[in-house]
Design an enzyme around this catalytic site. Structure first.
Site, PDB file in Angstrom:
ATOM      1  N   LYS A 189       0.839  -1.203   0.000  1.00 41.63           N
ATOM      2  CA  LYS A 189       0.000   0.000   0.000  1.00 41.63           C
ATOM      3  C   LYS A 189       0.872   1.251   0.000  1.00 41.63           C
ATOM      4  O   LYS A 189       2.057   1.179   0.316  1.00 41.63           O
ATOM      5  CB  LYS A 189      -0.901  -0.019   1.223  1.00 41.63           C
ATOM      6  CG  LYS A 189      -0.119  -0.037   2.535  1.00 41.63           C
ATOM      7  CD  LYS A 189      -1.010  -0.309   3.732  1.00 41.63           C
ATOM      8  CE  LYS A 189      -0.177  -0.363   5.000  1.00 41.63           C
ATOM      9  NZ  LYS A 189      -0.931  -0.886   6.136  1.00 41.63           N
TER      10      LYS A 189
ATOM     11  N   TYR B  21      14.972  31.667   3.944  1.00 42.42           N
ATOM     12  CA  TYR B  21      13.780  32.407   4.366  1.00 42.42           C
ATOM     13  C   TYR B  21      13.801  32.691   5.861  1.00 42.42           C
ATOM     14  O   TYR B  21      14.238  31.838   6.652  1.00 42.42           O
ATOM     15  CB  TYR B  21      12.515  31.596   4.076  1.00 42.42           C
ATOM     16  CG  TYR B  21      12.151  31.537   2.626  1.00 42.42           C
ATOM     17  CD1 TYR B  21      11.797  32.692   1.925  1.00 42.42           C
ATOM     18  CD2 TYR B  21      12.138  30.318   1.949  1.00 42.42           C
ATOM     19  CE1 TYR B  21      11.459  32.624   0.583  1.00 42.42           C
ATOM     20  CE2 TYR B  21      11.791  30.240   0.614  1.00 42.42           C
ATOM     21  CZ  TYR B  21      11.456  31.397  -0.058  1.00 42.42           C
ATOM     22  OH  TYR B  21      11.117  31.328  -1.377  1.00 42.42           O
TER      23      TYR B  21
HETATM   24  C1  PLP Z   1      -0.199  -1.598   7.041  1.00 37.77           C
HETATM   25  C2  PLP Z   1      -0.773  -2.805   7.610  1.00 37.77           C
HETATM   26  C3  PLP Z   1       0.049  -3.876   8.032  1.00 37.77           C
HETATM   27  C4  PLP Z   1       1.539  -3.822   8.029  1.00 37.77           C
HETATM   28  O1  PLP Z   1       2.006  -3.112   9.130  1.00 37.77           O
HETATM   29  P1  PLP Z   1       3.569  -2.901   9.388  1.00 37.77           P
HETATM   30  O2  PLP Z   1       3.625  -2.277  10.732  1.00 37.77           O
HETATM   31  O3  PLP Z   1       4.055  -2.009   8.336  1.00 37.77           O
HETATM   32  O4  PLP Z   1       4.171  -4.240   9.329  1.00 37.77           O
HETATM   33  C5  PLP Z   1      -0.572  -5.027   8.459  1.00 37.77           C
HETATM   34  N1  PLP Z   1      -1.915  -5.132   8.498  1.00 37.77           N
HETATM   35  C6  PLP Z   1      -2.733  -4.119   8.135  1.00 37.77           C
HETATM   36  C7  PLP Z   1      -4.198  -4.304   8.223  1.00 37.77           C
HETATM   37  C8  PLP Z   1      -2.183  -2.921   7.681  1.00 37.77           C
HETATM   38  O5  PLP Z   1      -3.000  -1.932   7.332  1.00 37.77           O
END
Ligand code: PLP
Length: 826
Positions: free
Chosen positions: A497, A721
């Site tokens: 993601k 700035y």
């Molecule tokens: C993002 C996510 C993970 C992974 O989490 P990490 O801490 O990056 O390992 C696992 N399960 C769900 C539902 C997530 O949204």
């Protein structure tokens, strides 16, 4: 490369020839261990290796379909007689057979081998020895870092021809492994680079690890090691005291050694002075870091000990390059993708590069072009060499080639594919027109003297010079580090993601698919659609499905997270009207995070029953998310979440006829709660290199830029700035073209973060601007165009996150899309 008959191989590996034994005369040119990278099915012998997570025997039928006829197996397929044209060499252990075969090939070598082992620097020392000695010796070396239980036998198989010297590197991670490599390599000359922490978890002590590694050199006539590495030196001395192995040691710290090196660092270069057999020599190397100096000293010691020292070798040290020894993937003009490999051009590495080219085009179907220079140092007569090159290009279905160089042009008649030839790189560039390249994958592979960087630079899309390099090898290493702590039967879902946590979606997903991970997960449907359009076939879960995208999700085979009764009804309706059956969905349970998920048992029960009764959907998995796996403080809560999950999951699983996958753990959970693995785990940040325990993962991203301008400012002046950066004394400032619009956090302003330039760590001065940031380089030797590291090996992601008072996730996903992503792979 010299073909060998199946009969001969069967007797070398002490196997029984089964199946269609009439084909025992079939000649084998290639060894294969991976069903995905096959080139010449007929001429390949497939070794069905059995690993913790992989069993090569599964692929026998598929390979047979593809035309493979020769297999080494430890289990015969039940229906082996039905595979009418296949020959099977039946052995107890197919990995051992691969190693036995390599050992018997080694018997035929007419030239000595140098073996290199140690914790760090093996590949660099090997490549440098090649660079330094190739003018006086014909050398064949193991490709890239093929140094494992599988890699070493494969490299030895490929070492043939009339050579003067072979160089092989050997790496181990467990006791007992070195003896097996030593039996294959049997080196005449050994080199022990150094000892460090790598793989220490598998050894009782450092001494045990050193002793294991030293076994490689039993029977060698010479061993080079560093006197300053006391443990290595003392153990080597003891081991080889009464043998014919001569130890040549070197030191930079004044310890009594065969070679005393005096170092003199001068900015970015270092002079190394030594005395050998009454003569005094001096070399200069273009590095000043410890690791490069050590590597150069090892080369120097080995060259002295073998009497290969002369003035031209000494001069070559000045030209050593710390070239990244891997294939680089970049975006090119007009939709092209470039694979850059201008470090070497031997026939083995051509084979590997062609495999990588295939991997890139396998899902996109783009056409393949190879730009190739003369091949140096092959050990074969040119006609035979280029005939072999032609065969490889044909086997890999390359669509066209462009040859650069006199030798390749002189043999143009052997090439049976559309081809064009140029005498020099300059001629190619003179003739270059963008329009000749369109939407294809181009492998650019040349010997160093052809300076194919210039070819790449005309073909490359021009970007603003801040880039994020993503190392796909480290990604695979990290994946394997997690696999090692996950039970073999537990499936792995990888979270890709948010643009794979900022690292780019399709390239990462493609690498993961190649590694056969079980599931991919994205946040929204669009991310999943992009993956499907890029040819990704793995199952994909959408964590935040939205109603407007349900039809598209079904069209692209994306599996929703069903987290409420509403989502269930809406998706069920979409599935019904699309007339699908048993469409896979994933049910999310609320256990304490208080984000998405079912918490009401009655609702859950109804949904589970309806799904089972209608069979429009199918519950593929049931899962929940833990809120505090990374902090021991919350461990009691995590246990409670687990117990709630197991109970709630039962409500769903007991109402389905099939087995439903249950999963709970994220990365930190995988590290800290192995007892909660259930049927699948969900790997995220850990894969990208952030761990909470000593798992040994490394960041896969390297964020760099280059200096746009350097200026001196007086002591009353200010920077940027709001005039926040105050000089107070005369200062030297460098401007770096990266700003908060690139995701370089504004909280890094005024010393809030450091950058790394030319070996020094320097602070940000003044406020970070939208597109630029200034750094204080008063005490550092810098000029325009110098490379600056914003995040990577020296500037750690975790530290940046802490400095900005946030978490690594936010820094990674905040790196904006305008920062060019570049992928590299060995
Ligand atoms: C993002 C996510 C993970 C992974 O989490 P990490 O801490 O990056 O390992 C696992 N399960 C769900 C539902 C997530 O949204």
């Amino acid at each position: 490369m010299n073909p060998i008959s199946i009969h001969t191989i069967a007797s070398a590996v002490e196997g029984d020839l089964k199946g269609n034994a009439g084909n025992g005369d079939r000649l084998i040119s290639y060894l294969s261990i991976d069903s995905r990278t096959l080139v010449d099915p007929e001429g390949s012998l497939f070794f069905a290796l059995v690993g913790e997570r992989h069993n090569g025997h599964q692929f026998i039928h598929e390979l047979y379909q593809q035309g493979v006829r020769s297999f080494v197996v430890s289990e015969l397929p039940d229906d082996f007689e039905a595979l009418k044209e296949a020959s099977f060499i039946f052995v107890k252990d197919s990995l051992k057979a691969l190693q036995q075969l390599a050992a018997s090939v080694r018997d035929e070598f007419q030239f000595p081998l140098v073996a290199i082992t140690g914790s760090n620097g093996k590949t660099m020392v090997k490549e440098w020895l090649f660079d330094l000695l190739q003018h006086q010796l014909r050398i064949v070396r193991s490709p890239k870092s093929y140094n494992s239980q599988v890699g070493v036998p494969l490299s030895v198989w490929n070492m043939a021809g009339a050579m003067d010297l072979g160089i092989v590197e050997a790496g181990i991670s467990k006791p007992g492994e070195m003896v097996r490599l030593a039996t294959i390599i049997r080196p005449e000359i050994g080199l022990f680079t150094n000892i460090g922490d790598a793989h220490q978890e598998n050894f009782r002590s450092m001494a045990e690890k050193v002793e294991e590694k030293l076994r490689l050199f039993e029977g060698a006539r010479l061993l080079v090691c560093r006197r300053d590495q006391d443990l290595v030196y003392q153990l080597a001395l003891r081991k080889f005291e009464h043998s014919s192995t001569r130890i040549v040691s070197w030191s930079t710290t004044g310890l009594a050694a065969d070679l005393a090196f005096a170092l003199q660092r001068d900015g970015q270069s270092t002079k190394i002075r030594l005395k050998w057999e009454e003569a005094v020599y001096e070399v200069e190397i273009p590095f000043s870091d410890e690791a490069s100096i050590e590597n150069a000293c090892h080369c120097l010691a080995l060259i002295c000990a073998n009497n290969w020292i002369n003035h031209s070798v000494l001069e070559l040290f000045a030209g050593l390059q710390s070239v990244a020894m891997r294939l680089e993937l970049k975006q090119g003009v007009s939709g092209c993708t470039l694979i850059n490999d201008f470090y070497n051009s031997d026939i083995n590495s051509l084979e590997i590069a062609l495999q990588f080219l295939n991997q890139q085009t396998s899902s996109t179907g783009q056409s393949k072009t190879v730009i190739l220079s003369d091949i140096k140092q092959s050990g074969f007569a040119p006609h035979r060499l280029y005939t072999e090159v032609n065969r490889l290009l044909q086997l890999n279905k390359v669509h066209r080639m462009i040859g650069v160089g006199k030798a390749i042009g002189a043999h143009r008649a052997v090439f049976q594919l559309p081809a064009q030839f140029f005498e020099t790189t300059h001629d190619f560039i003179q003739d270059f027109q963008t329009g000749k390249f369109r939407n294809e994958v181009i492998l650019i592979k040349g010997a160093r003297e052809f300076r194919f960087e210039e070819v790449a630079s005309v073909l490359q899309k021009k970007y603003h010079q801040t880039q994020l390099e993503i190392n796909l090898n480290i990604l695979v290493d990290n994946l394997n580090a997690f696999k090692a702590i996950v039970k073999p039967e537990t499936k792995i879902m990888v979270m890709v993601k948010a643009f794979s946590y900022g690292s780019g979606t399709t390239e990462i997903a493609r690498a993961l698919e190649f590694q056969k991970v079980d599931y991919l997960a994205v946040a929204v449907a669009d991310e999943g659609i992009e993956l499907r359009q890029a040819g990704i076939e793995s199952p994909i879960v959408v964590m935040n499905p939205e109603e407007h995208s349900f039809d598209a999700m079904i069209e692209y085979r994306l599996e929703p997270n069903i987290y409420s009764r509403t989502v269930f009804h809406q998706f069920n309706l979409a599935a019904r009207s699309a007339a699908v059956v048993q469409y896979p969905v994933h049910i999310k349970l609320e256990t304490g995070m208080n984000r998405l998920g079912f918490s009401d048992v009655d609702e859950l029960q109804q949904v589970a029953e309806q799904i089972q009764a209608e069979e429009i959907l199918r519950v593929q998995s049931v899962f929940s998310h833990l809120a505090g796996t990374d902090e021991p403080l919350h461990d009691a809560f995590t246990w409670k979440q687990y117990e709630r999950f197991v109970k709630l999951a039962e409500v769903v699983t007991s109402r389905q006829k099939h087995k439903v996958i249950r999963h709970l753990l994220n990365s930190a959970g995988i590290e800290r709660f192995p007892e909660f693995q259930l049927d699948m785990v969900r790997l995220g940040i850990g894969l990208y290199g952030v761990a909470v325990t000593k798992l040994g993962v490394r960041p896969i991203t390297h964020w760099t830029s280059t200096i746009s301008q350097v200026k001196m400012i007086g002591k009353t002046e200010t920077v940027g700035y709001g005039r926040m950066g105050r000089a107070n004394e005369q200062k030297k400032i460098a401007v770096v073209p990266v700003g908060y619009a690139d995701g370089y956090d504004r909280r890094f302003s005024n010393g809030g973060a450091n950058m790394w330039v030319n070996g020094a760590c320097v602070p940000v001065i003044g406020n970070v601007c939208m597109d630029m940031t200034m750094i204080d380089v008063t005490d550092v030797d810098v000029k325009e165009g110098d490379l600056v590291e914003l995040m990577g090996e020296h500037i750690h992601l975790k530290e940046l996150a802490e400095r900005a008072n946030t978490i690594p996730y936010e820094i990674l996903t905040g790196i904006s899309q305008r920062v060019k992503r570049v992928y590299s792979q060995e």
